[in-house]
Design a protein around this motif. Sequence first.
Motif, PDB file in Angstrom:
ATOM      1  N   TRP A  34      34.681  35.431  30.441  1.00  0.00           N
ATOM      2  CA  TRP A  34      34.946  34.992  31.326  1.00  0.00           C
ATOM      3  C   TRP A  34      35.866  36.310  32.265  1.00  0.00           C
ATOM      4  O   TRP A  34      36.789  36.589  31.505  1.00  0.00           O
ATOM      5  CB  TRP A  34      35.043  33.963  31.867  1.00  0.00           C
ATOM      6  N   TYR A  35      35.282  36.986  33.370  1.00  0.00           N
ATOM      7  CA  TYR A  35      36.083  38.067  33.980  1.00  0.00           C
ATOM      8  C   TYR A  35      36.610  37.360  34.722  1.00  0.00           C
ATOM      9  O   TYR A  35      35.661  36.993  36.185  1.00  0.00           O
ATOM     10  CB  TYR A  35      36.338  39.320  33.840  1.00  0.00           C
ATOM     11  N   ARG A  36      38.099  37.923  35.672  1.00  0.00           N
ATOM     12  CA  ARG A  36      37.915  37.875  37.060  1.00  0.00           C
ATOM     13  C   ARG A  36      38.109  39.225  37.582  1.00  0.00           C
ATOM     14  O   ARG A  36      39.025  39.339  37.508  1.00  0.00           O
ATOM     15  CB  ARG A  36      38.977  36.629  37.919  1.00  0.00           C
ATOM     16  N   ILE A  46      39.236  36.035  31.559  1.00  0.00           N
ATOM     17  CA  ILE A  46      40.192  35.098  31.671  1.00  0.00           C
ATOM     18  C   ILE A  46      39.933  33.750  29.709  1.00  0.00           C
ATOM     19  O   ILE A  46      41.013  33.572  30.233  1.00  0.00           O
ATOM     20  CB  ILE A  46      38.624  34.554  32.404  1.00  0.00           C
ATOM     21  N   PHE A  66      40.851  25.996  34.427  1.00  0.00           N
ATOM     22  CA  PHE A  66      39.885  27.117  34.093  1.00  0.00           C
ATOM     23  C   PHE A  66      38.596  27.164  33.342  1.00  0.00           C
ATOM     24  O   PHE A  66      38.543  27.466  31.957  1.00  0.00           O
ATOM     25  CB  PHE A  66      40.236  27.993  34.081  1.00  0.00           C
ATOM     26  N   VAL A  80      36.203  26.396  38.117  1.00  0.00           N
ATOM     27  CA  VAL A  80      37.122  27.065  38.815  1.00  0.00           C
ATOM     28  C   VAL A  80      37.800  25.469  40.043  1.00  0.00           C
ATOM     29  O   VAL A  80      36.847  24.963  40.522  1.00  0.00           O
ATOM     30  CB  VAL A  80      37.006  28.480  40.048  1.00  0.00           C
ATOM     31  N   ASP A  87      42.094  32.394  45.160  1.00  0.00           N
ATOM     32  CA  ASP A  87      41.274  32.303  43.983  1.00  0.00           C
ATOM     33  C   ASP A  87      40.446  33.042  43.792  1.00  0.00           C
ATOM     34  O   ASP A  87      39.263  32.864  43.880  1.00  0.00           O
ATOM     35  CB  ASP A  87      40.482  30.692  43.733  1.00  0.00           C
ATOM     36  N   SER A  89      37.342  35.605  44.093  1.00  0.00           N
ATOM     37  CA  SER A  89      37.273  36.813  43.975  1.00  0.00           C
ATOM     38  C   SER A  89      35.920  36.789  43.816  1.00  0.00           C
ATOM     39  O   SER A  89      34.985  36.103  43.688  1.00  0.00           O
ATOM     40  CB  SER A  89      38.068  36.467  42.803  1.00  0.00           C
ATOM     41  N   TYR A  91      33.608  36.489  40.220  1.00  0.00           N
ATOM     42  CA  TYR A  91      34.147  35.789  38.368  1.00  0.00           C
ATOM     43  C   TYR A  91      32.150  36.314  38.015  1.00  0.00           C
ATOM     44  O   TYR A  91      31.389  36.180  38.083  1.00  0.00           O
ATOM     45  CB  TYR A  91      34.319  34.538  38.581  1.00  0.00           C
ATOM     46  N   CYS A  93      30.452  36.966  34.612  1.00  0.00           N
ATOM     47  CA  CYS A  93      30.356  36.442  32.819  1.00  0.00           C
ATOM     48  C   CYS A  93      29.867  37.976  32.172  1.00  0.00           C
ATOM     49  O   CYS A  93      28.856  38.824  32.532  1.00  0.00           O
ATOM     50  CB  CYS A  93      28.879  35.195  33.136  1.00  0.00           C
TER      51      CYS A  93
END
Lengths: 116, 113
Positions: A34-36, A46, A66, A80, A87, A89, A91, A93
């Motif tokens: 998982w990235y932000r 993340i 998270f 989240v 927060d 953003s 997100y 996958c």
Amino acid sequence: SAVISQKPSRDICQRGTSLTIQCQVDSQVTMMFWYRQQPGQSLTLIATANQGSEATYESGFVIDKFPISRPNLTFSTLTVSNMSPEDSSIYLCSARTTGVAGGPQYFGAGTRLSVL
Amino acid sequence: AQSVTQLDSHVSVSEGTPVLLRCNYSSSYSPSLFWYVQHPNKGLQLLLKYTSAATLVKGINGFEAEFKKSETSFHLTKPSAHMSDAAEYFCVVRNNRDDKIIFGKGTRLHILP
């Protein structure tokens, strides 16, 4: 290659609430992430979602904020929690199959989150 | 340790002219290198990858990149820009020892008519 589906694609949420994002991969993959991506920024990892065990979080990210699940090889969720405007953003996958020499990571289209 | 530096945050070229997006990397171990493209409100799409085979890598949409170990570079090029190439481009390095990947800060490509 792997096709990654994320939902919801976008959401607008109130401060203090939580949102769970789902990620489905069309094939069994070894690794899921998982990235932000904050507005105008690059991607920040993340955590790595581990099947059947607790996720591995990067510095600056914690499980209480998270929580991540990965019940099988093709599905993961990111929640989240107790959201604040910071927060807001995208997100994303991501998934990869190890053992494939040089195999790339594939990305979902992302979930665009706005917190009011 | 590894890092990736995209030298330009914005690049503007005229349609039909060549594109050059610069990327330098550092890695303690043999790296794999990737370029991704992100169109507005879209996900990340893999353009091409280098994984220790041929140093000149051809990708989709006419893009290619050359791995130059002596210069620690992996610049992305295209002979002739098209309006549809306007997007954000990310250079990514992966350390083949611990599988960690690092994203560059991105280069926004603008195509002028």
